[in-house]
Design an enzyme around this catalytic site. Sequence first.
Site, PDB file in Angstrom:
ATOM      1  N   LYS A 126     -12.830  -1.693   6.369  1.00 48.89           N
ATOM      2  CA  LYS A 126     -12.100  -2.653   7.200  1.00 48.89           C
ATOM      3  C   LYS A 126     -12.565  -2.584   8.648  1.00 48.89           C
ATOM      4  O   LYS A 126     -13.083  -3.558   9.168  1.00 48.89           O
ATOM      5  CB  LYS A 126     -10.604  -2.447   7.046  1.00 48.89           C
ATOM      6  CG  LYS A 126     -10.133  -3.098   5.734  1.00 48.89           C
ATOM      7  CD  LYS A 126      -9.059  -2.394   4.999  1.00 48.89           C
ATOM      8  CE  LYS A 126      -8.903  -2.998   3.592  1.00 48.89           C
ATOM      9  NZ  LYS A 126      -8.115  -2.160   2.707  1.00 48.89           N
ATOM     10  N   TRP A 155       0.827  -1.211   0.000  1.00 51.33           N
ATOM     11  CA  TRP A 155       0.000   0.000   0.000  1.00 51.33           C
ATOM     12  C   TRP A 155       0.854   1.250   0.000  1.00 51.33           C
ATOM     13  O   TRP A 155       0.544   2.234  -0.685  1.00 51.33           O
ATOM     14  CB  TRP A 155      -0.983  -0.013   1.151  1.00 51.33           C
ATOM     15  CG  TRP A 155      -2.010  -1.098   0.976  1.00 51.33           C
ATOM     16  CD1 TRP A 155      -2.178  -2.202   1.769  1.00 51.33           C
ATOM     17  CD2 TRP A 155      -2.989  -1.217  -0.076  1.00 51.33           C
ATOM     18  NE1 TRP A 155      -3.200  -2.981   1.280  1.00 51.33           N
ATOM     19  CE2 TRP A 155      -3.721  -2.404   0.154  1.00 51.33           C
ATOM     20  CE3 TRP A 155      -3.310  -0.436  -1.184  1.00 51.33           C
ATOM     21  CZ2 TRP A 155      -4.756  -2.827  -0.683  1.00 51.33           C
ATOM     22  CZ3 TRP A 155      -4.348  -0.860  -2.021  1.00 51.33           C
ATOM     23  CH2 TRP A 155      -5.057  -2.037  -1.762  1.00 51.33           C
ATOM     24  N   ASP A 184      -2.205   6.882   5.597  1.00 51.04           N
ATOM     25  CA  ASP A 184      -3.220   5.948   5.127  1.00 51.04           C
ATOM     26  C   ASP A 184      -3.478   4.986   6.291  1.00 51.04           C
ATOM     27  O   ASP A 184      -2.612   4.195   6.647  1.00 51.04           O
ATOM     28  CB  ASP A 184      -2.694   5.193   3.897  1.00 51.04           C
ATOM     29  CG  ASP A 184      -3.633   4.065   3.456  1.00 51.04           C
ATOM     30  OD1 ASP A 184      -4.735   3.933   4.037  1.00 51.04           O
ATOM     31  OD2 ASP A 184      -3.260   3.332   2.523  1.00 51.04           O
TER      32      ASP A 184
HETATM   33  C1  LIG Z   1      -7.580  -1.718   1.593  1.00 53.47           C
HETATM   34  C2  LIG Z   1      -6.505  -0.723   1.620  1.00 53.47           C
HETATM   35  C3  LIG Z   1      -6.398   0.285   0.646  1.00 53.47           C
HETATM   36  C4  LIG Z   1      -7.309   0.355  -0.548  1.00 53.47           C
HETATM   37  O1  LIG Z   1      -8.548   0.807  -0.172  1.00 53.47           O
HETATM   38  P1  LIG Z   1      -9.715   1.051  -1.229  1.00 53.47           P
HETATM   39  O2  LIG Z   1     -10.779   1.644  -0.380  1.00 53.47           O
HETATM   40  O3  LIG Z   1     -10.057  -0.279  -1.811  1.00 53.47           O
HETATM   41  O4  LIG Z   1      -9.226   1.996  -2.257  1.00 53.47           O
HETATM   42  C5  LIG Z   1      -5.388   1.216   0.776  1.00 53.47           C
HETATM   43  N1  LIG Z   1      -4.531   1.180   1.802  1.00 53.47           N
HETATM   44  C6  LIG Z   1      -4.594   0.228   2.748  1.00 53.47           C
HETATM   45  C7  LIG Z   1      -3.608   0.235   3.871  1.00 53.47           C
HETATM   46  C8  LIG Z   1      -5.578  -0.751   2.684  1.00 53.47           C
HETATM   47  O5  LIG Z   1      -5.647  -1.701   3.631  1.00 53.47           O
END
Ligand SMILES: *Cc1c(COP(=O)(O)O)cnc(C)c1O
Length: 362
Positions: A196, A103, A172
């Site tokens: 999540k 990521w 993020d």
């Molecule tokens: C799942 C995830 C993403 C992607 O998220 P989307 O909402 O599908 O764009 C980005 N960064 C991390 C750390 C993730 O776990």
Amino acid sequence: MSERMHNFSAGPCTLPLSVLEEAQAEFVDYQGAGMSLIEMSHRGKQFVAVHEEAVELVRSVYGVPRDFDVLFLQGGATLQFAMVPMNLLGEGRKGGYVNSGSWGKGAITDAQPYGEIYTAWDGAECNYTRMPESGELEIQPGSRYLHITSNETIGGVRFRDWPQVEVPLVADMSSDYMSRPIPWESFDLVYGGVQKNLGPAGMAMVIVRKTAIEDNNRDIARYLRYDIHSDKGSMFNTPPVFPIYILGKVLKWMQGRGGIEAVAREAEAKADILYQAIDTSDGYYHCPVDVESRSVMNVVFRLPSEDLEKSFLTQAGEEKLLNLKGHRSVGGCRASIYNAMPREGVQALADFMATFRLAHPG
Ligand SMILES: *Cc1c(COP(=O)(O)O)cnc(C)c1O
């Protein structure tokens, strides 16, 4: 209803059963309106109340200071990879990035066109098995921010301690969003998909310091501008009404559990159960991540062989322990144990790990 599974999916993933049931009960006829909430105008008073309550719940549960805005946007965390540098950088402005895995790398890739992007620390040398210490971060003078991924969902690596640096952090937080309190003074912006820890897919939540977007780039499409979403109270266009509605319910559920401190303690306790199961298996189960950086949300582990991993996943499924396969890019096993995963689910997995090991010596 058929029996509920223990769902260890990395996202979308398990949500509190009480939230699902509540939503089901009021889905067709929302509070006597004769229509569903998802059939109503987003500017009508019923939805506006839901929206405002969700924002206030984020503020109170997460302790968000008043000088931050809470924005509900579409495009997931992925669009934020681009929106962050589009808004905060621009020609001649520098952004530092930590490459801590899949990521982190995604964020770097998408930022490239929008400013001077550099890697302040690269986890490639250790095969992404740990997060950096603050002293290892090479921050260039004049950087607008340091971007981090608080928890790498695929590698199972997390920042246990936040970087102590001179520049604002942008994070993020998709896979450990609202799983622990954060020191707001260190951050200019945090973002994440809510699918999540916090709700259904279809929305990113961005929490941004107001002064950080006072002079953001205006030379981009309106939807991409944080200042516009902020001015319009996250109602610039039709917001993702269903995710906002469920988010509110999940946050109330979190409040009922004792708030973010209690949720954080529970997360540590659940992760301990699995890491114990791994560490007391005489090397049968193996976690490739450095102890200090082990994720509390995504516990990754290997078995002595890929054949055993295959049998493990199949037999786990028969015990209602589902979605334990590691990400296709790394293989192995991964148990995602977000906020809504009950402790019993985690214990059932630990028990199964012990039973499997005895039945299938390496
Ligand atoms: C799942 C995830 C993403 C992607 O998220 P989307 O909402 O599908 O764009 C980005 N960064 C991390 C750390 C993730 O776990």
